[in-house]
Design a protein around this motif. Structure first.
Motif, PDB file in Angstrom:
ATOM      1  N   GLU A  50      33.049  36.132 112.846  1.00  0.00           N
ATOM      2  CA  GLU A  50      32.098  37.396 112.295  1.00  0.00           C
ATOM      3  C   GLU A  50      31.811  38.312 113.168  1.00  0.00           C
ATOM      4  OE1 GLU A  50      28.278  35.551 110.952  1.00  0.00           O
ATOM      5  OE2 GLU A  50      28.785  35.426 108.890  1.00  0.00           O
ATOM      6  N   ALA A  51      32.683  38.354 114.292  1.00  0.00           N
ATOM      7  CA  ALA A  51      32.144  39.237 115.524  1.00  0.00           C
ATOM      8  C   ALA A  51      32.540  40.608 114.910  1.00  0.00           C
ATOM      9  CB  ALA A  51      33.124  38.926 116.439  1.00  0.00           C
ATOM     10  N   HIS A  52      33.589  40.955 114.256  1.00  0.00           N
ATOM     11  CA  HIS A  52      33.675  42.368 113.669  1.00  0.00           C
ATOM     12  C   HIS A  52      32.579  42.818 112.907  1.00  0.00           C
ATOM     13  CE1 HIS A  52      35.026  39.721 110.398  1.00  0.00           C
ATOM     14  NE2 HIS A  52      35.171  40.646 109.553  1.00  0.00           N
ATOM     15  N   PRO A  57      24.373  45.392 110.218  1.00  0.00           N
ATOM     16  CA  PRO A  57      23.568  44.287 109.667  1.00  0.00           C
ATOM     17  C   PRO A  57      23.702  44.226 108.094  1.00  0.00           C
ATOM     18  CG  PRO A  57      22.114  45.989 111.135  1.00  0.00           C
ATOM     19  CD  PRO A  57      23.585  46.302 110.942  1.00  0.00           C
ATOM     20  N   GLU A  58      24.067  45.184 107.331  1.00  0.00           N
ATOM     21  CA  GLU A  58      24.076  44.996 106.127  1.00  0.00           C
ATOM     22  C   GLU A  58      25.412  44.166 105.778  1.00  0.00           C
ATOM     23  OE1 GLU A  58      23.144  45.064 102.098  1.00  0.00           O
ATOM     24  OE2 GLU A  58      22.037  46.035 103.612  1.00  0.00           O
ATOM     25  N   MET A  59      26.341  44.381 106.368  1.00  0.00           N
ATOM     26  CA  MET A  59      27.657  43.535 106.300  1.00  0.00           C
ATOM     27  C   MET A  59      27.363  41.995 106.531  1.00  0.00           C
ATOM     28  SD  MET A  59      30.127  45.197 104.786  1.00  0.00           S
ATOM     29  CE  MET A  59      31.433  44.055 105.105  1.00  0.00           C
ATOM     30  N   VAL A  60      26.481  41.834 107.614  1.00  0.00           N
ATOM     31  CA  VAL A  60      26.313  40.418 108.168  1.00  0.00           C
ATOM     32  C   VAL A  60      25.302  39.599 106.953  1.00  0.00           C
ATOM     33  CG1 VAL A  60      24.777  39.216 109.686  1.00  0.00           C
ATOM     34  CG2 VAL A  60      26.447  40.668 110.672  1.00  0.00           C
TER      35      VAL A  60
END
Length: 90
Positions: A50-52, A57-60
């Motif tokens: 998930e580093a990219h 924050p929305e994508m996480v």
């Protein structure tokens, strides 16, 4: 007995409520200027990294809701195949 009719249950009646999850996979072959972090002689299998996403924050948050992994197969110095599998979701 195994019910292999899939999510539609077209041939079998059941007494319990049915709320299936769905898993989606898609892939594409890309022409690229360079392979970025990937090496031509190495295939990446089931990368959950998930580093990219950390700067967004929305994508996480979306990745927490719809987790996925990717397969990466460099084909040439300027060509790559990628396949993402989005795990079972409801």
């Amino acid at each position: 007995v195994v019910d292999a009719t899939g999510f539609s249950r077209a041939f079998v009646q059941h007494e319990s409520e049915f709320d299936p999850g769905y898993q989606v996979t898609y892939g594409a072959r890309f022409k690229v200027e360079d392979l970025g972090p990937y090496k031509k002689d190495r295939m990446i299998l089931m990368d959950y990294g998930e580093a990219h996403l950390q700067k967004d924050p929305e994508m996480v948050k979306l990745n927490d809701r719809f987790p996925s992994f990717v397969y990466v197969m460099p084909l040439e110095d300027d060509e790559i195949f990628m396949e993402e599998t989005v795990l079972v979701s409801r």
